[in-house]
Design an enzyme around this catalytic site. Structure first.
Site, PDB file in Angstrom:
ATOM      1  N   CYS A 160       0.804  -1.228   0.000  1.00 56.76           N
ATOM      2  CA  CYS A 160       0.000   0.000   0.000  1.00 56.76           C
ATOM      3  C   CYS A 160       0.834   1.274   0.000  1.00 56.76           C
ATOM      4  O   CYS A 160       0.739   2.088  -0.908  1.00 56.76           O
ATOM      5  CB  CYS A 160      -0.908   0.039   1.222  1.00 56.76           C
ATOM      6  SG  CYS A 160      -1.935  -1.389   1.394  1.00 56.76           S
ATOM      7  N   HIS A 214      -3.007   6.539   3.822  1.00 58.60           N
ATOM      8  CA  HIS A 214      -1.883   5.641   4.118  1.00 58.60           C
ATOM      9  C   HIS A 214      -0.512   6.193   3.733  1.00 58.60           C
ATOM     10  O   HIS A 214       0.400   5.435   3.388  1.00 58.60           O
ATOM     11  CB  HIS A 214      -2.104   4.267   3.460  1.00 58.60           C
ATOM     12  CG  HIS A 214      -1.559   3.140   4.297  1.00 58.60           C
ATOM     13  ND1 HIS A 214      -1.622   1.825   3.935  1.00 58.60           N
ATOM     14  CD2 HIS A 214      -0.920   3.159   5.492  1.00 58.60           C
ATOM     15  CE1 HIS A 214      -1.063   1.076   4.850  1.00 58.60           C
ATOM     16  NE2 HIS A 214      -0.621   1.865   5.820  1.00 58.60           N
TER      17      HIS A 214
END
Ligand SMILES: *[C@@H]1O[C@H](CO)[C@@H](O)[C@H](O)[C@H]1NC(C)=O
Ligand SMILES: *[C@@H]1O[C@H](CO)[C@@H](O)[C@H](O)[C@H]1NC(C)=O
Ligand SMILES: *[C@@H]1O[C@H](CO)[C@@H](O)[C@H](O)[C@H]1NC(C)=O
Ligand SMILES: *[C@@H]1O[C@H](CO)[C@@H](O)[C@H](O)[C@H]1NC(C)=O
Length: 344
Positions: free
Chosen positions: A76, A137
């Site tokens: 991610c 993120h």
């Protein structure tokens, strides 16, 4: 601490939606969709006959479908850093050689450096309204919890609603933990060593081979209790401290609830599209689907042929259909490019 499990083979589907505006074709609106862990074999338009994604299929049928794409990273944080900036994640310090290559704690001081230029910043400088809805993120703050140096609003977005960290199994009660390896290493192994030490000392003491003073046993017991206590604290506080929803700089739900979560994020996207009718806009919809913890609202839970994963994917497709309606009202001329991103 520990590897994320299951290993996040990241299969992302990106849909790049370009909405040509009749009167200002040079200033199209952009809607970008991102979905962690979605496989290229999941949407119907890529050949799946049993997972129902009619809205994504409709987009593909009316646009362009790409079948070859390379991701800059399989995880991610680094792949998002590359996606946002168009640069290899190692250039922004977002690639890690250690086993944990992603941010797991909201209190991490790392994040996408302010010197990086995101596509959101470029569009904002061109007069666009820019919004990120869903998962970020790429860090939050540098020095204290209110400087927000890595936050989406510091990287070219006017509006943010979602998670600054990520959707993890630890965020949803009953879904287990991604810290199994870490707990094994830092808790179970030390506890076993302590237990073996105590038993050995007790036996040696009993046989009269070694005189072990009582306080030694108390110290070892205390150490074991401390390790267990720290583990319980960690498991108890992880969720409230790391799984929360933010709107701009304010926390709006802590800990985050999964109830109707996709509906809430989608409604926010619809409101953004509606209030941006007068201005060109960029909307990045970064879904929490279909990363674990898997979830779906009652309308979707148990309705697909592919378990919780299929329910989550079908709910995401519902969301696409939901915001496409106001989008086609804002700009009737929807042009589409779709690309599938498969890494591993
Ligand atoms: C459709 O998607 C499901 C869920 O990922 C998968 O199990 C199945 O194999 C897929 N079908 C095809 C034909 O790829
Ligand atoms: C947080 O850090 C920023 C930048 O270093 C500083 O301006 C601000 O005063 C700090 N806030 C608090 C509450 O310490
Ligand atoms: C979010 O912040 C932007 C600019 O910082 C502002 O224009 C917008 O009104 C804010 N939205 C909310 C819901 O607070
Ligand atoms: C979630 O959605 C269901 C069905 O639409 C509804 O009955 C329920 O009240 C919603 N819950 C919340 C917290 O919005």
């Amino acid at each position: 601490m520990g590897c994320l499990s299951p290993p996040p083979l990241l299969l992302l589907l990106l849909l790049l939606l370009c909405v040509a505006r009749g009167h200002a074709a040079s200033r199209p609106n952009f809607v970008l969709l991102m979905a962690d862990d979605l496989g290229i074999g999941d949407p119907g338009c890529y050949g799946n006959k049993t997972l129902r994604t009619p809205n994504i299929d409709r987009l593909a049928a009316g646009g362009m479908k790409l079948t070859q794409h390379l991701a800059a990273a399989p995880l991610c944080t680094p792949s998002r850093a590359a996606f946002m900036t168009g640069r290899y994640p190692i250039r922004s310090g977002m690639a890690s050689r250690s086993r944990v290559g992603v941010f797991i704690f909201s209190a991490s001081s790392g994040g996408l450096p302010s010197s990086e230029i995101t596509f959101a910043r470029l569009l904002k400088n061109q007069g666009y309204s820019t919004a990120l809805i869903g998962k970020w993120h790429l860090g939050t703050s540098c020095h204290n919890k209110t400087d927000f140096c890595h936050h989406p609003l510091s990287h070219g977005f006017d509006y943010f609603y979602g998670l600054t960290v990520t959707n993890l199994r630890d965020c949803k009660p009953g879904e287990g933990t991604v810290f199994t390896t870490g707990i094994q290493l830092l808790v179970f192994i030390p506890l076993q060593v302590l237990a073996i030490t105590m038993v050995t000392l007790a036996v040696l003491n009993w046989l009269g081979l070694l005189r072990v003073p009582r306080p030694v046993f108390f110290c070892l017991l205390f150490l074991a209790a401390l390790i267990l206590g720290l583990l319980l604290c960690f498991l108890h506080y992880f969720r409230p401290l790391n799984c929360f929803l933010m709107r701009n700089h304010s926390i709006t739900q802590q800990p985050m609830s999964y109830e109707n979560l996709t509906q809430r994020l989608t409604a926010d996207a619809v409101r953004f599209i509606q209030r941006s009718a007068e201005k060109p806009f960029l909307l990045v919809l970064s879904y929490l689907h279909v990363h674990t913890a898997l979830f779906a609202s009652p309308e979707f839970a148990g309705h697909s042929q592919h378990g919780a994963y299929g329910d989550a994917a079908e709910e995401m497709d519902w969301s696409v259909g939901r915001w496409l309606r106001p989008l086609s009202r804002v700009s009737p001329n929807v042009m589409l490019f779709q690309r599938a991103k498969a890494g591993g």
